[in-house]
Design a protein around this motif. Structure first.
Motif, mmCIF file in Angstrom:
data_model
loop_
_atom_site.group_PDB
_atom_site.id
_atom_site.type_symbol
_atom_site.label_atom_id
_atom_site.label_comp_id
_atom_site.label_asym_id
_atom_site.label_seq_id
_atom_site.Cartn_x
_atom_site.Cartn_y
_atom_site.Cartn_z
ATOM 1 N N UNK A 115 -10.059 5.210 13.988
ATOM 2 C CA UNK A 115 -10.106 6.653 14.217
ATOM 3 C C UNK A 115 -8.955 7.108 15.103
ATOM 4 N N UNK A 116 -8.734 6.412 16.209
ATOM 5 C CA UNK A 116 -7.655 6.793 17.121
ATOM 6 C C UNK A 116 -6.289 6.615 16.473
ATOM 7 N N UNK A 117 -6.101 5.510 15.746
ATOM 8 C CA UNK A 117 -4.824 5.281 15.069
ATOM 9 C C UNK A 117 -4.580 6.325 13.989
ATOM 10 N N UNK A 146 -1.395 8.519 14.496
ATOM 11 C CA UNK A 146 -0.418 8.260 13.440
ATOM 12 C C UNK A 146 -0.377 9.356 12.408
ATOM 13 N N UNK A 147 -1.556 9.920 12.083
ATOM 14 C CA UNK A 147 -1.592 11.008 11.112
ATOM 15 C C UNK A 147 -0.854 12.244 11.588
ATOM 16 N N UNK A 185 -0.262 4.325 9.697
ATOM 17 C CA UNK A 185 -0.743 5.648 9.288
ATOM 18 C C UNK A 185 0.400 6.663 9.260
ATOM 19 N N UNK A 186 1.308 6.564 10.219
ATOM 20 C CA UNK A 186 2.423 7.512 10.262
ATOM 21 C C UNK A 186 3.255 7.427 8.987
ATOM 22 N N UNK A 191 -5.154 7.474 2.635
ATOM 23 C CA UNK A 191 -5.699 7.337 3.988
ATOM 24 C C UNK A 191 -6.896 6.397 3.986
ATOM 25 N N UNK A 192 -7.766 6.495 2.975
ATOM 26 C CA UNK A 192 -8.918 5.599 2.892
ATOM 27 C C UNK A 192 -8.470 4.137 2.784
#
Length: 266
Positions: free
Chosen positions: A82-84, A88-89, A148-149, A191-192
Motif C-alpha cells: 500500500x505504501x509503495x 510510487x504511484x 510502481x513508479x 497495478x494489480x
C-alpha cells in the motif's frame, strides 16, 4: 488448453493465498497453544498428536507460531504494498502526465534509488532506527517504490496523448480529474499485477532480514526468524527449518502465480 492453464494458475495462487489468510484470521481467535509460551521440558519434540508440528528449542508449539507468523506476513506485505503503491504511484503519475523537467527529475531520483541494492537500503534504515515493524515496512516499501513508479509512468505516457485526454483538456477539466478519474482506472490491471509481485517480494525480503536477525525481533513469530533459529538444530530437528521454509515458499509462490494469472487475463 490456454484457458485451462490460466485457470489453474489463478486457482492455485488464490488457494495458497487463501490458506495464509485463513490461518491469519483463525490465529486471532484460536491457536493450539500460546505462540510465545515456553516449556523447556517439552523442547525439540517431534511432530505428534500433542504438538502437530512439534516444538522448538524453547518448547514453543511450532504450529501456533506458524499461525501467528501468518498474521505478520499479511500485515507487513499489505502495508508495504500500500505504501509503495501510494508513493510510487504518485511519482509515476506526475512524471508520466506532466513530462518535461518533472519527468526527468523524478526518473533521475528513481535511477539513483535503484543504484542502491534494496537490501542494503533496508539494512541501513534498520541499523539507524531499529528493527521494529514500522521501520521494516518503511524499508520494504522504499524497495518497491521504483517498480510502481515505472509501471504507472509508462501507462500515463501511453494515455496522455489519447483522444479522451485531449478532449478533457479542451473542455477545461482540471489536471487532477484527468489524472485520477480518466487515466488511472485504465492502469488497474498493471497495478494489480505489480502489487502481487511486490507482495511476494516483501514476504521474501522480510524473511531474509529476519533470518539474518535484522528483521522482527523475539518474541514475535516471524517465519524468517524461525528459519534462522532452526539452523543449529538442522540434524537434530530438521522439521524446525522445513516447516517455516515451506510456508515462505508457498506464500511467495501463491502471489507469483496470482500475478502470472492476472497477466494472462489482461
Amino acid at each position: 488448453m490456454h484457458a485451462k492453464k490460466l485457470n489453474l494458475e489463478l486457482v492455485v495462487g488464490l488457494s495458497l493465498i487463501g490458506l495464509i489468510v485463513f490461518m491469519a484470521l483463525l490465529s486471532f481467535f484460536y491457536t493450539p497453544y500460546d505462540p510465545n509460551a515456553m516449556e523447556i521440558t517439552a523442547k525439540l519434540q517431534a511432530p505428534s498428536l500433542t504438538h502437530l508440528l512439534g516444538t522448538d528449542q524453547f518448547g514453543r508449539d511450532v504450529l501456533s507460531r506458524i499461525m501467528a507468523g501468518s498474521r505478520l506476513v499479511l500485515v507487513i506485505g499489505l502495508c508495504t504494498v500500500t505504501l509503495a503503491l501510494v508513493l510510487g504511484g504518485l511519482l509515476g503519475i506526475l512524471a508520466g502526465y506532466f513530462g518535461g523537467w518533472v519527468d526527468r527529475f523524478i526518473m533521475k531520483f528513481i535511477e539513483v534509488k535503484m543504484a542502491f541494492p534494496g537490501t542494503l537500503l533496508a539494512l541501513m534504515l534498520i541499523s539507524l532506527w531499529g528493527s521494529n515493524v514500522v521501520m521494516i515496512i518503511l524499508a520494504l516499501s522504499l524497495m518497491n517504490v521504483p517498480r510502481f513508479t515505472r509501471v504507472v509512468r509508462s501507462g500515463y505516457l501511453q494515455y496522455r496523448s489519447t483522444t479522451f485526454v485531449e478532449a478533457g483538456v479542451a473542455i477545461g477539466l482540471p489536471n487532477w480529474r484527468i489524472m485520477f478519474v480518466h487515466i488511472l482506472p485504465n492502469l488497474s490491471s498493471n497495478i494489480y499485477i505489480t502489487a502481487a509481485l511486490s507482495f511476494a517480494s516483501a514476504i521474501l525480503s522480510e524473511a531474509g532480514l529476519s533470518y539474518l536477525g535484522l528483521g522482527l525481533q523475539p518474541p514475535l513469530a516471524s517465519w524468517g526468524k524461525m528459519l534462522g533459529e532452526a539452523q543449529p538444530y538442522m540434524l537434530q530437528a530438521p522439521y524446525l527449518a522445513i516447516i517455516p521454509g515451506v510456508m515462505i515458499t508457498l506464500a511467495v509462490l501463491g502471489f507469483n502465480l496470482l500475478a502470472d494469472g492476472l497477466r494472462k487475463i489482461y
